[in-house]
Design a protein around this motif. Structure first.
Motif, PDB file in Angstrom:
ATOM      1  N   UNK A 365       0.995  -1.328   0.081  1.00 19.70           N
ATOM      2  CA  UNK A 365       0.258  -0.246   0.073  1.00 19.70           C
ATOM      3  C   UNK A 365       0.911   1.243  -0.140  1.00 19.70           C
ATOM      4  N   UNK A 366       1.975   1.267   0.736  1.00 20.87           N
ATOM      5  CA  UNK A 366       3.006   2.242   0.678  1.00 20.87           C
ATOM      6  C   UNK A 366       3.500   2.447  -0.845  1.00 20.87           C
ATOM      7  N   UNK A 367       3.795   1.328  -1.325  1.00 19.05           N
ATOM      8  CA  UNK A 367       4.487   1.631  -2.594  1.00 19.05           C
ATOM      9  C   UNK A 367       3.078   2.109  -3.514  1.00 19.05           C
ATOM     10  N   UNK A 368       2.182   1.808  -3.469  1.00 18.27           N
ATOM     11  CA  UNK A 368       1.059   2.328  -4.272  1.00 18.27           C
ATOM     12  C   UNK A 368       0.845   3.974  -4.039  1.00 18.27           C
ATOM     13  N   UNK A 369       1.055   4.178  -2.842  1.00 14.05           N
ATOM     14  CA  UNK A 369       0.981   5.709  -2.601  1.00 14.05           C
ATOM     15  C   UNK A 369       2.226   6.381  -2.728  1.00 14.05           C
ATOM     16  N   UNK A 370       3.137   5.923  -3.229  1.00 12.38           N
ATOM     17  CA  UNK A 370       4.485   6.481  -3.486  1.00 12.38           C
ATOM     18  C   UNK A 370       5.414   6.638  -2.638  1.00 12.38           C
ATOM     19  N   UNK A 371       5.263   6.290  -1.312  1.00 13.38           N
ATOM     20  CA  UNK A 371       6.117   6.381  -0.191  1.00 13.38           C
ATOM     21  C   UNK A 371       7.247   5.334  -0.296  1.00 13.38           C
ATOM     22  N   UNK A 372       7.118   4.182  -0.963  1.00 14.51           N
ATOM     23  CA  UNK A 372       7.939   3.368  -1.037  1.00 14.51           C
ATOM     24  C   UNK A 372       8.114   2.772  -2.424  1.00 14.51           C
ATOM     25  N   UNK A 373       9.123   1.893  -2.623  1.00 21.22           N
ATOM     26  CA  UNK A 373       9.299   1.064  -4.142  1.00 21.22           C
ATOM     27  C   UNK A 373       9.162  -0.390  -3.728  1.00 21.22           C
ATOM     28  N   UNK A 374       8.921  -1.119  -4.555  1.00 23.51           N
ATOM     29  CA  UNK A 374       9.029  -2.489  -4.421  1.00 23.51           C
ATOM     30  C   UNK A 374      10.524  -2.995  -4.054  1.00 23.51           C
ATOM     31  N   UNK A 375      11.668  -2.345  -4.621  1.00 21.35           N
ATOM     32  CA  UNK A 375      13.001  -2.738  -4.422  1.00 21.35           C
ATOM     33  C   UNK A 375      13.662  -1.180  -4.157  1.00 21.35           C
ATOM     34  N   UNK A 376      14.626  -1.267  -2.874  1.00 19.68           N
ATOM     35  CA  UNK A 376      15.366  -0.167  -2.598  1.00 19.68           C
ATOM     36  C   UNK A 376      15.822  -0.331  -1.159  1.00 19.68           C
ATOM     37  N   UNK A 377      16.379   0.668  -0.912  1.00 18.46           N
ATOM     38  CA  UNK A 377      17.047   0.660   0.599  1.00 18.46           C
ATOM     39  C   UNK A 377      16.158   0.548   1.519  1.00 18.46           C
ATOM     40  N   UNK A 378      16.266  -0.374   2.589  1.00 18.60           N
ATOM     41  CA  UNK A 378      14.964  -0.568   3.394  1.00 18.60           C
ATOM     42  C   UNK A 378      14.676   0.877   4.388  1.00 18.60           C
ATOM     43  N   UNK A 379      13.645   1.357   4.637  1.00 21.19           N
ATOM     44  CA  UNK A 379      13.599   2.537   5.272  1.00 21.19           C
ATOM     45  C   UNK A 379      13.731   2.429   6.787  1.00 21.19           C
ATOM     46  N   UNK A 380      14.801   3.290   7.391  1.00 27.88           N
ATOM     47  CA  UNK A 380      14.917   3.303   8.791  1.00 27.88           C
ATOM     48  C   UNK A 380      14.377   4.120   9.528  1.00 27.88           C
ATOM     49  N   UNK A 381      14.329   3.875  11.033  1.00 27.25           N
ATOM     50  CA  UNK A 381      13.401   4.549  11.820  1.00 27.25           C
ATOM     51  C   UNK A 381      14.320   5.838  12.126  1.00 27.25           C
ATOM     52  N   UNK A 382      13.680   6.953  12.666  1.00 30.06           N
ATOM     53  CA  UNK A 382      14.436   8.046  13.022  1.00 30.06           C
ATOM     54  C   UNK A 382      15.515   7.872  14.017  1.00 30.06           C
ATOM     55  N   UNK A 383      15.627   6.981  14.897  1.00 34.30           N
ATOM     56  CA  UNK A 383      16.544   6.669  15.846  1.00 34.30           C
ATOM     57  C   UNK A 383      17.865   6.268  15.251  1.00 34.30           C
ATOM     58  N   UNK A 384      17.710   5.765  13.756  1.00 31.82           N
ATOM     59  CA  UNK A 384      18.890   5.559  13.391  1.00 31.82           C
ATOM     60  C   UNK A 384      19.669   6.466  12.641  1.00 31.82           C
TER      61      UNK A 384
END
Length: 461
Positions: A365-384
């Motif tokens: 659903x994130x991919x469809x919304x444009x926030x994510x892609x099927x393939x790419x660097x994994x999204x990290x949390x702000x703490x990182x």
């Protein structure tokens, strides 16, 4: 540019030969009555599926880069790996379509014949390449004006070709830098170039000096035109430019990037986005639609809390977005803490969801919304974000849209990062993916991810 062009032609040629070989094998199998009981329509469908899986498996194992391998390696490890991936994927598809019955004789004949013919074709192609290499076909005599860093890199390129199209004759420079090039390779000063070119039948001159001497360049251009010699200009940018730089031409102005950026090209980014939309719609309308009621029920029966867990993650250009996952932990006050082995926060159902990556399904659903892609660097949390101060290229990974799966993950760098070296390797693979992106690489990562899901990942906890 020429070598990239020839490389593509070789890849297309191998692809066509493989496709034709598979077609011949299927025709023979039918003629020998190994496919009895299969309708013409189903047989054609089987052929297309067989050929398509071979192409995908071939890209994964890079069997279309034969010019980079020796004969033994070309017909050895890569082809064996391709056959293994092919058999696995084909059996998985046939198992899911249980009404499609294929005889053992057909399988044995098809795979043995395909292997033998493709191995023979690879060896033949390699021998043809060797023939052209030793016969001197399309080989050009070349010289380099300028014993500079650019001149040396060009020389290294000439002598490193598998099928040498360039016969390097020497450097010409009034003040050669012998710390860069062997003095024995320098044939003389620049004023000796015309005489040498005519005596040695030089076909291409490469100018690798700074561009301020316009008079010299004009004289060389006139001499080259008068004697049917190609003049190539290789600007000497010293230590400014590396192999990772990419050149764009805006009108007649060359523009250099600081790294190779395939997804900085609109057509590539557009192709990736179209694939993301189509692929995510397919997964949402099939897998997610069927799996969600079952997973939701199991999560609800196992523990209290929401079905879907939402967490703020860093996306493209470091912007925050809500990342969706099936909840795999008991409701707790430390949602931003990385999961560890035998983590007490992980539920019984969550353990299996994480092992087989099923908790990531809502991210389509994130991919469809444009926030994510099927393939790419994994999204990290702000703490990182603290890693940005410790790892040199950590922020570079935010130039592209984060993915559900990535190059680092299929190379074993996922899950908990106990030591900074583990995060460094993850970032290294993320940047490598960005600088070498291709649609084929995305397909390879997706296929490897699917295989890892069936195997169950050890680092998924």
């Amino acid at each position: 540019m020429d070598d990239k062009y020839y490389s593509r032609i070789i890849k297309v040629l191998i692809f066509i030969v493989d496709f034709y070989i598979i077609q011949v094998v299927f025709t023979l199998a039918k003629g020998l009555h190994f496919a009895e009981g299969i309708s013409d329509f189903r047989y054609t469908a089987l052929f297309l599926v067989f050929a398509l899986i071979w192409i995908v498996a071939g890209f994964i194992n890079e069997i279309y880069r034969i010019n980079k391998f020796s004969v033994l390696k070309s017909v050895g490890k890569q082809l064996i790996s391709t056959l293994f991936v092919h058999i696995t994927l084909l059996l998985a598809i046939l198992y899911s379509v249980q009404s499609f019955q294929i005889g053992v004789r057909f399988f044995v004949f098809t795979y043995v014949s395909t292997t033998v013919l493709i191995v023979a074709a690879r060896i033949t192609l390699k021998l043809i390449g060797k023939y052209f290499e030793f016969s001197g076909f399309d080989q050009r005599n070349v010289i380099i004006i300028g014993a500079t860093r650019s001149g040396k890199e060009l020389y290294n390129f000439f002598i490193s070709q598998d099928y040498p199209r360039y016969c390097f004759k020497g450097f010409f420079d009034d003040s050669p830098d012998t710390s860069l090039v062997n003095a024995k390779l320098v044939k003389g000063s620049i004023n000796k170039v015309p005489e040498y070119c005519l005596a040695e039948n030089i076909e291409e001159i490469y100018y690798a000096l700074p561009l301020y001497n316009q008079r010299l360049i004009k004289n060389l251009a006139k001499f080259s035109d008068d004697h049917y010699i190609y003049l190539r200009i290789v600007p000497d940018f010293g230590t400014v430019v590396t192999e990772n730089h990419h050149v764009f031409i805006y009108n007649s102005t060359p523009v250099l990037t600081t790294r190779n950026e395939p997804l900085g090209i609109s057509i590539n980014a557009g192709l990736k986005r179209v694939f993301d939309i189509v692929f995510s719609l397919f997964i949402i309308s099939t897998v997610l639609l069927v799996a969600t009621p079952v997973i939701a029920l199991l999560i609800r029966l196992d523990s209290k809390g929401p079905i879907v867990f939402k967490q703020l993650r860093r996306g493209k250009k470091n912007k925050l977005f809500e990342c969706y996952k099936f909840r795999t932990m008991y409701v707790n006050n430390t949602p931003d803490q990385q999961a560890t082995r035998n983590d007490p926060r992980v539920t019984r159902v969550g353990k299996y969801l994480r092992k087989y990556n099923l908790d990531e399904l809502p991210q389509f659903i994130n991919v469809l919304l444009g926030n994510m892609s099927v393939v790419g660097p994994r999204p990290h949390i702000s703490k990182q974000d603290e890693y940005s101060r410790l790892i040199k290229k950590y922020k570079v990974r935010h130039f592209v849209t984060p993915g559900i799966t990535g190059y680092a993950q299929v190379n074993g760098y996922r899950g908990e990062t106990k030591e900074i070296s583990q995060m460094e390797k993850r970032v290294e693979y993320d940047v490598m993916y960005m600088e070498n992106w291709s649609f084929a690489l995305d397909l390879k990562i997706i296929c490897l991810t699917v295989l890892n899901i069936f195997r169950g990942e050890k680092a998924a906890y």
